[in-house]
Motif scaffolding. Structure first.
Motif, mmCIF file in Angstrom:
data_model
loop_
_atom_site.group_PDB
_atom_site.id
_atom_site.type_symbol
_atom_site.label_atom_id
_atom_site.label_comp_id
_atom_site.label_asym_id
_atom_site.label_seq_id
_atom_site.Cartn_x
_atom_site.Cartn_y
_atom_site.Cartn_z
ATOM 1 N N UNK A 198 2.614 26.892 21.077
ATOM 2 C CA UNK A 198 2.646 28.264 20.577
ATOM 3 C C UNK A 198 2.902 28.367 19.095
ATOM 4 N N UNK A 199 2.592 27.308 18.363
ATOM 5 C CA UNK A 199 2.767 27.316 16.917
ATOM 6 C C UNK A 199 1.713 28.214 16.288
ATOM 7 N N UNK A 200 2.094 29.110 15.369
ATOM 8 C CA UNK A 200 1.085 29.941 14.698
ATOM 9 C C UNK A 200 0.035 29.089 14.025
ATOM 10 N N UNK A 201 -1.157 29.609 13.940
ATOM 11 C CA UNK A 201 -2.285 28.869 13.364
ATOM 12 C C UNK A 201 -1.967 28.422 11.943
ATOM 13 N N UNK A 202 -2.410 27.212 11.632
ATOM 14 C CA UNK A 202 -2.268 26.679 10.284
ATOM 15 C C UNK A 202 -3.410 27.224 9.443
ATOM 16 N N UNK A 210 -8.707 18.583 12.918
ATOM 17 C CA UNK A 210 -8.859 19.972 13.369
ATOM 18 C C UNK A 210 -8.514 20.110 14.845
ATOM 19 N N UNK A 211 -9.002 19.175 15.656
ATOM 20 C CA UNK A 211 -8.724 19.217 17.094
ATOM 21 C C UNK A 211 -7.233 19.060 17.374
ATOM 22 N N UNK A 212 -6.585 18.104 16.680
ATOM 23 C CA UNK A 212 -5.171 17.847 16.932
ATOM 24 C C UNK A 212 -4.314 19.059 16.564
ATOM 25 N N UNK A 213 -4.604 19.674 15.421
ATOM 26 C CA UNK A 213 -3.846 20.854 14.999
ATOM 27 C C UNK A 213 -4.061 22.001 15.983
ATOM 28 N N UNK A 214 -5.296 22.192 16.411
ATOM 29 C CA UNK A 214 -5.599 23.249 17.373
ATOM 30 C C UNK A 214 -4.891 23.007 18.703
ATOM 31 N N UNK A 257 -4.203 17.050 6.267
ATOM 32 C CA UNK A 257 -4.147 18.091 7.294
ATOM 33 C C UNK A 257 -2.932 17.894 8.185
ATOM 34 N N UNK A 258 -2.668 16.629 8.575
ATOM 35 C CA UNK A 258 -1.529 16.393 9.449
ATOM 36 C C UNK A 258 -0.209 16.519 8.697
ATOM 37 N N UNK A 259 -0.214 16.213 7.413
ATOM 38 C CA UNK A 259 0.974 16.486 6.601
ATOM 39 C C UNK A 259 1.256 17.984 6.593
ATOM 40 N N UNK A 260 0.215 18.784 6.395
ATOM 41 C CA UNK A 260 0.385 20.241 6.401
ATOM 42 C C UNK A 260 0.862 20.730 7.758
ATOM 43 N N UNK A 261 0.356 20.117 8.834
ATOM 44 C CA UNK A 261 0.773 20.510 10.185
ATOM 45 C C UNK A 261 2.254 20.225 10.399
ATOM 46 N N UNK A 276 2.087 15.907 25.263
ATOM 47 C CA UNK A 276 1.414 15.061 24.283
ATOM 48 C C UNK A 276 0.077 15.648 23.873
ATOM 49 N N UNK A 277 -0.289 15.377 22.631
ATOM 50 C CA UNK A 277 -1.595 15.724 22.078
ATOM 51 C C UNK A 277 -2.226 14.429 21.593
ATOM 52 N N UNK A 278 -3.398 14.095 22.124
ATOM 53 C CA UNK A 278 -4.096 12.923 21.616
ATOM 54 C C UNK A 278 -4.916 13.321 20.395
ATOM 55 N N UNK A 279 -4.629 12.663 19.295
ATOM 56 C CA UNK A 279 -5.345 12.915 18.045
ATOM 57 C C UNK A 279 -6.721 12.261 18.119
ATOM 58 N N UNK A 280 -7.764 13.072 17.993
ATOM 59 C CA UNK A 280 -9.133 12.562 17.866
ATOM 60 C C UNK A 280 -9.685 12.859 16.474
#
Length: 214
Positions: A209-213, A198-202, A99-103, A191-195
């Protein structure tokens, strides 16, 4: 510029890696974490700092790990562990977080620069680079063991800005550790804290303002 952490963000969660190492070697997460802390304490640094700052080679560090494990756990069976080549065994069979690779790829496709900002180890580079290969080419890699500074030291963020030629206000860190996110914000980054993925991408999409994955 979006900076992704490696361990726990682009890689699987660290708890999963500890569990996998336990299954292969018989060394429990608690035993391993206690030994990491003990070796760090001998140099008056954080648990992984001896190798993440290249204060010790992997082989030197491995010998110290064996010593403290045996001292703290008399009779412990270390026959399945290869501390002199810890990274090779630790990363065996590890695949990137898809998922994070795709992000990261999604961000690049939408015009964002992407970097990797990691506390890592000189001897582990072949393994972690192979893991993140699906991300493709990134704009910048800043690695603690190469520059002698590790997160959450504010200096590593300044070095990353300089290396990438990007001001603080244009930098975003995605990291699983709260203290690293806090340190980044204190020097003017977002910063975005990865938990979880799905949460991190959102949160990242909402922040920049990145378009939804999809």
């Amino acid at each position: 510029m979006i900076w992704f952490d490696f361990g726990g963000v682009l890689s699987p969660p660290l708890d999963d890696l500890f569990d996998s190492y336990h299954a292969r070697t018989g060394i429990t997460p608690r035993q391993l974490k206690t030994a990491l802390a003990a070796v760090g304490a001998e140099l008056d640094v954080e648990p992984l700092a001896p190798i993440e700052l290249a204060l010790l080679t992997e082989e030197e560090w491995g010998r110290s790990m064996v010593r403290v494990l045996e001292e703290a756990n008399p009779g412990i069976d270390l026959s399945r562990a290869r501390f002199e080549r810890f990274g090779e065994q630790w990363f065996e069979g590890v695949r990137a977080n898809p998922v994070m690779v795709s992000a990261a790829r999604h961000a690049k496709e939408h015009g964002y620069r992407v970097g990797i900002l990691s506390n890592n180890v000189v001897e582990w580079e072949p393994y972690w680079r192979a893991i993140v290969a699906p991300v493709g080419e990134v704009d910048c890699i800043v690695d603690s063991c190469r520059i002698g500074v590790r997160k959450p030291d504010p200096e590593i963020f300044r070095r990353a800005e300089k290396e990438a030629g990007v001001p603080a206000e244009e930098c975003v860190l995605v990291d699983d550790l709260a203290e690293n996110c806090t340190a980044a914000r204190r020097v003017g980054w977002r910063a975005v804290q990865f938990r979880n993925s799905a949460q991190a991408v959102r949160d990242l999409a909402g922040l920049i303002g990145l378009p939804a994955l999809v």
